[in-house]
Design an enzyme around this catalytic site. Structure first.
Site, PDB file in Angstrom:
ATOM      1  N   ASP A  30      49.593  37.924  40.363  1.00  0.00           N
ATOM      2  CA  ASP A  30      50.898  37.770  39.703  1.00  0.00           C
ATOM      3  C   ASP A  30      51.064  36.479  38.897  1.00  0.00           C
ATOM      4  O   ASP A  30      52.177  36.155  38.492  1.00  0.00           O
ATOM      5  CB  ASP A  30      52.049  37.848  40.727  1.00  0.00           C
ATOM      6  N   LYS A  67      47.703  37.075  34.556  1.00  0.00           N
ATOM      7  CA  LYS A  67      46.418  37.337  33.886  1.00  0.00           C
ATOM      8  C   LYS A  67      46.525  38.492  32.897  1.00  0.00           C
ATOM      9  O   LYS A  67      46.176  38.356  31.725  1.00  0.00           O
ATOM     10  CB  LYS A  67      45.324  37.677  34.925  1.00  0.00           C
ATOM     11  N   THR A  68      47.058  39.616  33.400  1.00  0.00           N
ATOM     12  CA  THR A  68      47.157  40.796  32.540  1.00  0.00           C
ATOM     13  C   THR A  68      48.129  40.554  31.398  1.00  0.00           C
ATOM     14  O   THR A  68      47.852  40.906  30.248  1.00  0.00           O
ATOM     15  CB  THR A  68      47.577  42.025  33.378  1.00  0.00           C
ATOM     16  N   HIS A  95      37.692  43.359  38.481  1.00  0.00           N
ATOM     17  CA  HIS A  95      36.870  44.417  37.946  1.00  0.00           C
ATOM     18  C   HIS A  95      35.631  44.730  38.760  1.00  0.00           C
ATOM     19  O   HIS A  95      34.931  43.828  39.193  1.00  0.00           O
ATOM     20  CB  HIS A  95      36.414  43.952  36.557  1.00  0.00           C
TER      21      HIS A  95
HETATM   22  P1  GTP Z   1      47.571  40.845  39.263  1.00  0.00           P
HETATM   23  O1  GTP Z   1      46.768  41.648  38.301  1.00  0.00           O
HETATM   24  O2  GTP Z   1      48.382  41.671  40.200  1.00  0.00           O
HETATM   25  O3  GTP Z   1      46.767  39.811  39.992  1.00  0.00           O
HETATM   26  O4  GTP Z   1      48.684  40.029  38.437  1.00  0.00           O
HETATM   27  P2  GTP Z   1      48.493  39.299  37.048  1.00  0.00           P
HETATM   28  O5  GTP Z   1      47.975  37.934  37.276  1.00  0.00           O
HETATM   29  O6  GTP Z   1      47.792  40.159  36.094  1.00  0.00           O
HETATM   30  O7  GTP Z   1      50.004  39.107  36.620  1.00  0.00           O
HETATM   31  P3  GTP Z   1      50.831  40.002  35.605  1.00  0.00           P
HETATM   32  O8  GTP Z   1      50.410  39.767  34.222  1.00  0.00           O
HETATM   33  O9  GTP Z   1      50.897  41.371  36.098  1.00  0.00           O
HETATM   34  O10 GTP Z   1      52.246  39.291  35.746  1.00  0.00           O
HETATM   35  C1  GTP Z   1      52.935  39.212  36.979  1.00  0.00           C
HETATM   36  C2  GTP Z   1      54.405  39.022  36.711  1.00  0.00           C
HETATM   37  O11 GTP Z   1      54.634  37.784  36.071  1.00  0.00           O
HETATM   38  C3  GTP Z   1      54.994  40.074  35.778  1.00  0.00           C
HETATM   39  O12 GTP Z   1      56.270  40.417  36.231  1.00  0.00           O
HETATM   40  C4  GTP Z   1      55.076  39.374  34.433  1.00  0.00           C
HETATM   41  O13 GTP Z   1      56.099  39.869  33.642  1.00  0.00           O
HETATM   42  C5  GTP Z   1      55.365  37.967  34.873  1.00  0.00           C
HETATM   43  N1  GTP Z   1      54.854  37.005  33.881  1.00  0.00           N
HETATM   44  C6  GTP Z   1      53.600  36.914  33.391  1.00  0.00           C
HETATM   45  N2  GTP Z   1      53.504  35.918  32.508  1.00  0.00           N
HETATM   46  C7  GTP Z   1      54.736  35.344  32.443  1.00  0.00           C
HETATM   47  C8  GTP Z   1      55.280  34.240  31.715  1.00  0.00           C
HETATM   48  O14 GTP Z   1      54.635  33.563  30.920  1.00  0.00           O
HETATM   49  N3  GTP Z   1      56.585  33.945  31.953  1.00  0.00           N
HETATM   50  C9  GTP Z   1      57.356  34.637  32.814  1.00  0.00           C
HETATM   51  N4  GTP Z   1      58.614  34.264  32.956  1.00  0.00           N
HETATM   52  N5  GTP Z   1      56.885  35.690  33.500  1.00  0.00           N
HETATM   53  C10 GTP Z   1      55.588  36.030  33.328  1.00  0.00           C
HETATM   54 MG    MG Z   2      46.721  42.029  36.440  1.00  0.00          MG
END
Ligand code: GTP
Ligand code: MG
Length: 369
Positions: free
Chosen positions: A89, A92-93, A136
């Site tokens: 969270d 990354k994505t 991955h």
């Molecule tokens: P996993 O794949 O589950 O490990 O998560 P991740 O690291 O890919 O995180 P993801 O991109 O799914 O983002 C997690 C949450 O953080 C989502 O609700 C996004 O909308 C929020 N988020 C990501 N980047 C930002 C940012 O720059 N600002 C804010 N406010 N929220 C963000």
């Molecule tokens: Mg992700």
């Protein structure tokens, strides 16, 4: 010593298995089609059936498949391969999506057409290859095999959450692989963002960012507000310049399977990251124990391409079966060679399984005695 099943021996000689069994029977051996005979017996049978025997060792079969490093004079600069890692969270994505969206070329306003495990982004005319999510399958498989796929790790740390267990894990992976880190402090748009805290927490894990006098490049970003995305790409290019990444594009292609699946309509589809040479439609490729003739190559937008050079990820259509993520890919001269290599590997795999099985039985017996 080498061994072979009767069926395989028959296949190699293009003879019927029953004829092999009959011959063995004449010599007093009662065997069935899937029984294994040793190399000497196989040679005897083959000679008696009028075949010339050439024993191949692993060295023969695998020789020239993955050549020595290219001569520096033959190489050209290639794009960096970047993997994004970080805690759950932390964004990354979102960051990958934002980087890609920011780079969707005009005329492709429909946006992201297709998901493949890897894609390229362009910044100032220079390409950067990103490998999708670190969890991955290929990544773990490649890590397990010690294969080096990525040149740079971008470590995403959420500014409101700080260094967390998977952040630390990512740091140790990058260190173990000897791959440079770039720190992307994400979510700086959030009111409770505290990038300073992230920097000091990283220090405890021996990551010293530039603003604290270290040499780890860092960028404060927001995937959500699209802040500093260009800057992140530029820092990646800066880091990659230092690495002087080069490859020879003018040779038979080699690469790695990032992911592979069996598609209902298209058959086996493998996402391959070429690491040197140029992969072309019509090439004969081997990957692990699978091979095929490249029927089509698709780029990360799903468009047909005729060729893929170093660091370019492509979907490869034409494999006879589905290879495994993490398998090395190589172009070979012809189908016969492809068959020889893959059959050899299948046999090796089978023998290893058999060896392991008999080995464990042995130890079980020892335990019981
Ligand atoms: P996993 O794949 O589950 O490990 O998560 P991740 O690291 O890919 O995180 P993801 O991109 O799914 O983002 C997690 C949450 O953080 C989502 O609700 C996004 O909308 C929020 N988020 C990501 N980047 C930002 C940012 O720059 N600002 C804010 N406010 N929220 C963000
Ligand atoms: Mg992700």
């Amino acid at each position: 010593p080498e061994a072979i099943t009767i069926q395989e021996l028959a296949n190699r000689m293009a003879e019927r298995a029953v004829d092999v069994i009959r011959l063995l029977m004449k010599q007093g051996q009662m065997l069935k089609i899937n029984d294994v005979i040793d190399a000497d017996t196989a040679e005897l049978i083959a000679t008696e059936m009028g075949h010339t025997v050439k024993r191949v060792s692993e060295a023969d079969v695998e020789e020239g498949l993955f050549d020595a490093p290219d001569e520096a004079a033959d190489t050209q600069p290639r794009p960096p391969v970047v993997t994004i890692m970080g805690h759950v969270d932390h964004g990354k994505t979102s960051l990958l999506d934002a980087l890609r969206h920011a780079n969707v070329v005009a005329g492709e306003a429909g946006g992201i057409t297709q998901h493949i495990g890897a894609y390229q982004v362009e910044q100032n005319g220079q390409k950067i290859t990103f490998i999708d999510t670190p969890g991955h399958a290929a990544f773990s498989a490649m890590r397990a095999r010690g294969a080096k796929v990525t040149d740079i790790v971008v470590l995403v740390v959420a500014a409101d959450d700080g260094v967390m267990p998977q952040t630390v894990e990512a740091i140790s992976h990058a260190k173990a692989a000897g791959v440079p880190l770039i720190v992307a402090i994400n979510k700086i748009d959030k009111p409770d963002a505290n990038p300073e805290r992230v920097r000091t927490e990283l220090l405890r894990h021996e990551v010293q960012v530039e603003s604290l006098g270290g040499d780890t490049l860092e960028v404060e970003v927001s995937a959500k507000a699209k802040t500093n995305l260009d800057k992140l790409l530029e820092v990646i290019l800066l880091q990659s310049e230092v690495l002087e990444l080069r490859a020879n594009p003018d040779r038979a292609a080699e690469g790695i399977v990032i992911e592979a699946k069996l598609d209902k309509g298209r058959g086996p589809v493998a996402t391959v990251l070429v690491d040197r040479g140029t992969l072309k439609v019509g090439d004969i490729v081997v990957a692990g124990s699978e091979w095929g003739r490249v029927r089509a190559l698709l780029d990360d937008h799903g468009a047909n391409v005729n060729a893929a050079g170093p660091a370019m990820p492509v979907e490869v259509l034409g494999f006879q079966g589905t290879p495994d993520a993490g398998d090395r890919v190589a172009v070979v001269e012809n189908e016969a060679r492809a068959r020889e290599i893959t059959e050899y590997r299948i046999r090796q795999k089978r023998e290893n399984v058999a060896k392991r099985a008999s080995g464990s039985r042995g130890s079980l017996e020892q335990m019981m005695s």
